[in-house]
Design an enzyme around this catalytic site. Sequence first.
Site, PDB file in Angstrom:
ATOM      1  N   ASP A 102      44.188  12.159 -79.585  1.00 36.66           N
ATOM      2  CA  ASP A 102      43.809  10.887 -78.987  1.00 36.66           C
ATOM      3  C   ASP A 102      44.928   9.881 -79.278  1.00 36.66           C
ATOM      4  OD1 ASP A 102      41.990   9.056 -77.744  1.00 36.66           O
ATOM      5  OD2 ASP A 102      41.154   8.508 -79.684  1.00 36.66           O
ATOM      6  N   PHE A 151      34.919   9.063 -73.251  1.00 38.26           N
ATOM      7  CA  PHE A 151      34.462   9.641 -74.512  1.00 38.26           C
ATOM      8  C   PHE A 151      33.977  11.057 -74.236  1.00 38.26           C
ATOM      9  CE2 PHE A 151      32.497  10.438 -78.507  1.00 38.26           C
ATOM     10  CZ  PHE A 151      33.367   9.807 -79.373  1.00 38.26           C
ATOM     11  N   ASP A 158      31.873  15.672 -81.015  1.00 41.46           N
ATOM     12  CA  ASP A 158      30.604  14.975 -81.205  1.00 41.46           C
ATOM     13  C   ASP A 158      30.689  13.503 -80.835  1.00 41.46           C
ATOM     14  OD1 ASP A 158      32.291  14.212 -83.460  1.00 41.46           O
ATOM     15  OD2 ASP A 158      30.492  13.273 -84.275  1.00 41.46           O
TER      16      ASP A 158
END
Length: 178
Positions: A102, A151, A158
């Site tokens: 990320d 996301f 998760d």
Amino acid sequence: MTNDLKSILFTEEQIRARVGALGDEITRDYAGKAPMLVGVLKGSFMFLADLARAIGLNCEIRFLSASSYGYSSISSGNIKIGDGLDFKPAERDIILIEDILDTGRTLTALKELLAGFGPSSLKICAMLDKPSRREVPIAADYLGFECPDEFIVGYGLDYAERYRNLPYIASLKPDIYL
Ligand code: IMP
Ligand code: MG
């Protein structure tokens, strides 16, 4: 659970094919060697389980834990490496296995840490990459898929410890995490 999802980005079939191809590539690149696969907990557990079975080499499997997110969806940039290392990376061919690149802060910190032990080689294998989010320059040597700046959950990933068991990779509806 599936009501929380915006869309499925990669299906089980797509993941299986891509992980198989990555396994073949690693098997060819490390022929004659015994690489040490180091999974970054917890997000990489499912990817590592499948990838390890797709690698036709005698390899060692290790884990370390790193966390930046906690229960928020915003990366703090504050990487915590849990409990130190229970293995010796010196003179080993290390492949760090991560769920998603990320900002790049986690893998940059882990790469630096492991490089300090003097491994023979050190490469990164990431299931997913969100290149538009990068804050520090780092790239995966082996990559599953590029994904959009949403996301992502499922296949180990998760949100607040949920959705890890989805067998596919999906984006979460923004109203769930914002
Ligand atoms: P980085 O240090 O910002 O590159 O963060 C990497 C870590 O943040 C990954 O190992 C994941 O645990 C987590 N992460 C980043 N993006 C997502 C996402 O979209 N869904 C779930 N976890 C994520
Ligand atoms: Mg992670």
